[in-house]
Design an enzyme around this catalytic site. Structure first.
Site, short mmCIF file in Angstrom:
data_model
loop_
_atom_site.label_atom_id
_atom_site.label_comp_id
_atom_site.label_asym_id
_atom_site.label_seq_id
_atom_site.Cartn_x
_atom_site.Cartn_y
_atom_site.Cartn_z
N CYS A 1 0.84 -1.20 0.00
CA CYS A 1 0.00 0.00 0.00
C CYS A 1 0.88 1.25 0.00
O CYS A 1 1.85 1.34 0.76
CB CYS A 1 -0.91 0.00 1.22
SG CYS A 1 -1.93 -1.47 1.34
N GLY B 1 2.60 -5.58 9.16
CA GLY B 1 2.58 -6.61 8.14
C GLY B 1 1.25 -7.34 8.00
O GLY B 1 0.23 -6.88 8.45
N ARG C 1 -4.33 0.86 -2.19
CA ARG C 1 -4.17 -0.50 -1.64
C ARG C 1 -3.92 -1.48 -2.78
O ARG C 1 -4.81 -2.15 -3.28
CB ARG C 1 -5.38 -0.89 -0.78
CG ARG C 1 -5.50 -0.01 0.46
CD ARG C 1 -6.46 -0.55 1.48
NE ARG C 1 -5.97 -1.74 2.13
CZ ARG C 1 -5.10 -1.75 3.15
NH1 ARG C 1 -4.61 -0.62 3.63
NH2 ARG C 1 -4.71 -2.90 3.66
N ASP D 1 3.04 1.26 18.21
CA ASP D 1 3.06 0.84 16.82
C ASP D 1 3.58 1.95 15.89
O ASP D 1 4.17 1.68 14.85
CB ASP D 1 1.63 0.46 16.43
CG ASP D 1 1.52 -0.01 15.00
OD1 ASP D 1 2.39 -0.75 14.55
OD2 ASP D 1 0.53 0.38 14.33
S1 SF4 Z 1 -1.88 -4.35 4.01
FE1 SF4 Z 1 -1.23 -3.18 5.81
S2 SF4 Z 1 0.84 -3.88 6.27
FE2 SF4 Z 1 0.36 -4.52 4.18
S3 SF4 Z 1 1.19 -2.88 2.88
FE3 SF4 Z 1 -0.98 -2.43 3.27
S4 SF4 Z 1 -0.99 -1.07 5.06
FE4 SF4 Z 1 1.03 -2.09 4.97
#
Ligand code: SF4
Ligand code: SF4
Ligand code: SF4
Length: 461
Positions: free
Chosen positions: A33, A84, A152, A307
């Site tokens: 993302c 993650g 995303r 976090d």
């Molecule tokens: S799903 Fe969550 S951890 Fe994975 S790249 Fe997207 S924001 Fe980052």
């Protein structure tokens, strides 16, 4: 109220409540993302090939976390698995985690789990497991397809919307408890009603909105005049939501929520604010006076202050070398939490909304204050806009709660627009039309007027 500084000295801070976001797969993820702040954490462990939490760290975490929570009392112990992307570890990892939780569970205690996921790997096997063990699933979804896929995407720059919606349907249709985490970014922030209605139509009843912001540079040194609007945009990445857009977003979604969804659709930020305006403690760290009670655990046992502060200078220790409750209760972690209050700018200390805002999350305090100081929250203008807009209703809901009624009764008031209509003819010393029993001037009259019409027709929607 006790001074938190002296309070720390009087009783062991380790007895204070704490939670941990466990990242058993570190920052590894199958998506990429654009706005992700966690993927880059791989750089903290340059020699690491596998970020999989090993059996020894997993059991130590589960054993000591349960022991630490058990000492705090209460009947429930809550584990939060995050990343993650934790599902990359496969089902067997979580079967083992649940078995270890059961092994170390004290008699009479209930253990609950929540899992934050992008949803792309959820299938029938996962759904069966999550349902069997009563997991609460947090699913990341940013709204309708075009808005979700804007940022995303996976590593081949492919969209993820269809996979996430398949996961949502599986969760919903199999009655797995789930909520949706929606990142409010530069683009979906400009379509608040479309985002909110889309989520509701998809069967979502619990929504967390998280504003996306990443600073790229300081626009002006401390001591300079507050930045103008254009300068604010230059301070942050192109996907970061702009303060005025975020304020509009909150106000417009609030208008929809207050009209028909209170008590039916849980919008975390609004429900937390209702509690705050009713005098309850903050249920969301952003709005609390101090913070530091929600730590982050990396795959190798490293424990970080938060976090959003997974950085070497905020590494509290490693759970293989000290009990997790001891680390969470350490003086250095107490200092981290207390810093939120100690660094609060003067304008926040004097702000009429301080009780509901407390200067917001320290991570976002990077804008000059009106008097040229440092450390105002990037979202100050958003919060002020929202509070001014929502105050009459938040006050009315607080009054309803204090009288033993449901905050959802506000919808009756809104539906008939009794409050705005009644306000027009009420004298300052008359009883408040919200029914609080207070004088109007001490209650809803002590707040800006609500909009004449709650449902506006902005073309941007
Ligand atoms: S799903 Fe969550 S951890 Fe994975 S790249 Fe997207 S924001 Fe980052
Ligand atoms: S609204 Fe702005 S000035 Fe008021 S407490 Fe929040 S950040 Fe500070
Ligand atoms: S730094 Fe921000 S996200 Fe972290 S605990 Fe404090 S308020 Fe919460």
């Amino acid at each position: 109220m006790a001074d938190p500084g002296t309070d720390f000295g009087r009783k062991p801070f380790e007895a204070r409540p704490f939670q941990v976001m466990a990242k058993p797969n570190g920052p590894r993820c199958n998506l990429n993302c654009t706005y992700c702040y966690y993927l880059e954490k791989e750089a903290l462990y340059p020699a690491t090939k596998s970020f999989r939490m090993d059996e020894a760290v997993l059991e130590r975490f589960i054993r000591d976390y349960i022991a630490g929570q058990d000492r705090l009392g209460g009947s429930d112990i809550e584990f939060t698995w995050q990343g993650g992307e934790p599902t990359l570890l496969g089902l067997d990892f979580f079967r083992r985690a649940v078995a270890l939780e059961e092994k170390h569970r004290p008699a009479g205690k209930t253990i609950r789990n929540s899992l934050q996921t992008n949803g792309t790997l959820l299938d029938a096997d996962w759904i069966g497991f999550l349902k069997e063990h009563g997991f609460l699933v947090g699913l990341s979804l940013d709204g309708p397809q075009a808005l979700h896929d804007r940022y995303r995407i996976d590593r081949r720059e492919q969209p993820s919307f269809d996979r996430v919606m398949r996961a949502l349907a599986l969760l919903r249709d199999n009655q797995v408890e789930f909520n949706v985490l929606t990142v409010v970014h530069r683009h979906n922030a400009r379509q608040p009603r479309a985002v909110y209605r889309f989520l509701k139509e998809a069967g979502v009843t619990f929504i967390q909105f998280i504003p996306a912001v990443e600073r790229v540079r300081d626009v002006a040194p401390a001591g300079a005049a507050p930045p103008a609007r254009g300068e604010i945009a230059a301070m942050v990445t192109p996907w970061s939501v702009l303060p005025e857009d975020y304020g509009d977003f909150l106000c417009q979604v609030f208008d929809e929520w207050i009209s028909r969804d209170v008590g039916r659709t849980f919008v975390q930020l609004f429900d937390v604010q209702v509690g705050l305006w009713a005098g309850a403690p903050a249920q969301l760290c952003w709005f609390a006076e101090t913070c530091g009670q929600c730590l982050a655990l990396e795959h190798n046992g490293d424990l970080y202050a938060c976090d959003h502060y997974v950085d070497p200078e905020y590494r509290i220790g490693n759970i293989m070398h000290a009990p997790i409750a001891e680390l969470a209760g350490s003086a250095v972690q107490a200092r981290f939490g207390q810093d939120k209050l100690d660094t609060l700018p003067r304008c926040c200390r004097q702000c009429e909304y301080r009780f509901a805002c407390n200067g917001g999350c320290p991570k976002n305090r990077f804008v000059p204050t009106p008097d040229g100081g440092a450390g105002l929250n990037y979202f100050c203008a958003s919060h002020r806009q929202f509070f001014a807009h929502a105050a009459p209703y938040l006050k009315a809901m607080a009054a309803l709660i204090h009288r033993g009624r449901s905050a959802a009764d506000i919808m009756e008031v809104v539906r008939h627009q009794q409050l705005p209509a009644a306000r027009a003819g009420v004298g300052r010393n008359d009883p408040c039309p919200c029914g609080s029993g207070k004088k109007f001037k001490k209650c809803c009259g002590n707040a800006p007027s609500p909009r004449a019409a709650l449902v506006s027709n902005r073309s941007s929607d």
